[in-house]
Motif scaffolding. Structure first.
Motif, short mmCIF file in Angstrom:
data_model
loop_
_atom_site.label_atom_id
_atom_site.label_comp_id
_atom_site.label_asym_id
_atom_site.label_seq_id
_atom_site.Cartn_x
_atom_site.Cartn_y
_atom_site.Cartn_z
N TYR A 249 46.80 -24.74 43.04
CA TYR A 249 47.92 -25.50 42.49
C TYR A 249 47.64 -26.99 42.39
O TYR A 249 48.54 -27.82 42.43
CB TYR A 249 49.21 -25.22 43.28
N GLN A 250 46.37 -27.32 42.25
CA GLN A 250 46.00 -28.67 41.84
C GLN A 250 45.94 -28.72 40.32
O GLN A 250 45.83 -27.70 39.65
CB GLN A 250 44.62 -29.05 42.40
N THR A 251 45.99 -29.92 39.77
CA THR A 251 45.75 -30.05 38.34
C THR A 251 44.24 -30.01 38.11
O THR A 251 43.45 -30.27 39.03
CB THR A 251 46.31 -31.38 37.81
N PRO A 252 43.79 -29.68 36.91
CA PRO A 252 42.35 -29.65 36.66
C PRO A 252 41.66 -30.98 36.97
O PRO A 252 40.56 -30.98 37.55
CB PRO A 252 42.27 -29.32 35.17
N LEU A 253 42.27 -32.10 36.61
CA LEU A 253 41.63 -33.39 36.87
C LEU A 253 41.61 -33.70 38.36
O LEU A 253 40.63 -34.28 38.86
CB LEU A 253 42.33 -34.50 36.10
N ALA A 254 42.66 -33.34 39.10
CA ALA A 254 42.66 -33.56 40.54
C ALA A 254 41.60 -32.71 41.22
O ALA A 254 40.90 -33.16 42.13
CB ALA A 254 44.04 -33.25 41.11
N PHE A 255 41.44 -31.47 40.75
CA PHE A 255 40.40 -30.59 41.30
C PHE A 255 39.01 -31.17 41.01
O PHE A 255 38.15 -31.18 41.90
CB PHE A 255 40.54 -29.20 40.69
N LYS A 256 38.82 -31.64 39.80
CA LYS A 256 37.53 -32.20 39.42
C LYS A 256 37.20 -33.43 40.24
O LYS A 256 36.07 -33.61 40.73
CB LYS A 256 37.56 -32.55 37.93
N GLN A 257 38.20 -34.29 40.44
CA GLN A 257 37.98 -35.50 41.23
C GLN A 257 37.65 -35.15 42.68
O GLN A 257 36.73 -35.74 43.28
CB GLN A 257 39.22 -36.38 41.17
#
Length: 273
Positions: A249-257
């Motif tokens: 339930y992270q956003t894709p950009l938060a996961f990537k960061q």
């Protein structure tokens, strides 16, 4: 015969008139007992192991009157039903599908079709990163072409870098020589799914389903320009605000960061040691 006898005619005279043997007139059919009928049914089941009770009944009624429901009851009670043949099947070993291990490892792309309020067809080229689930493109056009796909990929490559692989179906645009040449030029390997197996491109299919469910089905575009603006706005929302269940339930950009920070931390610890 019975009518003639009923009107006072003798049995002998009635048989002569009907040209019937007197023994036939006195014959009364004796119904077979359940035990006798069951013996016959069992013999038929052994002789014809692939026959059901209806065929057995059809054979028996050729020679005598027998009730189909009675045959069914006895057939079922004796468990004479057709046995399902268990065929040993050799399972074909399928090669394991390559899984994305880091950002820019595998991109997936496909076309989604829609229409504006005037009935004009819209084709949305979706591109996503399989590892981060980031939507890289939702490019809207009125027609599809390999040259258009190459133009979108070239732009994405300038922004995100070069992926190692590109996963897609066998659509005409994705197997065209123009696209194949571009992939070879940039050392990108194509990964084609088997025909009729969209689940092999499951991550992009899910992305496409979300685009349709949460964007395309929610509004009717008045023009190509409006479709491009709204789809780009949705892509930004998808990447930066929408929680993704597969990413905890992270956003894709938060996961990537978070992944990049973890990699940098591991490298720093290796250098310090």
């Amino acid at each position: 015969m019975a009518d003639l006898v009923g009107y006072g005619c003798s049995i002998l005279r009635a048989c002569e008139l009907a040209q019937l043997h007197r023994a036939t007139f006195h014959y009364q059919q004796r119904l077979r007992s359940d035990e006798e009928l069951l013996v016959e049914l069992t013999a038929l089941a052994r002789q014809y192991p692939r026959y059901g009770y209806r065929r057995a009944w059809a054979i028996l009624k050729r020679t005598s009157k027998v009730n189909r429901k009675r045959v069914h009851r006895l057939w079922k009670a004796a468990q004479l039903q057709v046995k399902r043949l268990a065929r040993p099947r050799k399972r074909r070993e399928r090669p394991a599908r390559l899984q994305a291990a880091h950002p820019n490892h595998i991109w997936a792309y496909d076309f989604v079709q829609d229409a504006d309020r005037h009935g004009n067809k819209l084709y949305i080229l979706t591109v996503m990163d399989e590892f981060t689930r980031e939507g890289l493109a939702t490019q809207v056009t009125n027609e599809t072409s390999a040259e258009g796909v190459v133009a979108v990929l070239a732009t994405l490559r300038d922004v995100y870098g070069t992926p190692a692989y590109l996963r897609s179906d066998n659509g005409a645009e994705f197997v065209a020589l123009a696209l194949q040449g571009w992939l070879v030029q940039h050392a990108i390997k194509p990964l084609y799914i088997d025909p009729g197996c969209p689940w092999q491109n499951g991550k992009d299919e899910r992305f496409n389903g979300t685009v349709r469910d949460e964007c395309l089905n929610m509004q009717l575009f008045g023009s190509l320009i409006e479709a491009r603006i709204r789809l780009e706005a949705f892509r930004q929302h998808y990447n930066t605000e929408r929680p993704h269940s597969a990413l905890g339930y992270q956003t894709p950009l938060a996961f990537k960061q978070a992944w990049n920070e973890a990699q940098n931390k591991d490298q720093d610890s290796l250098i310090s040691t």
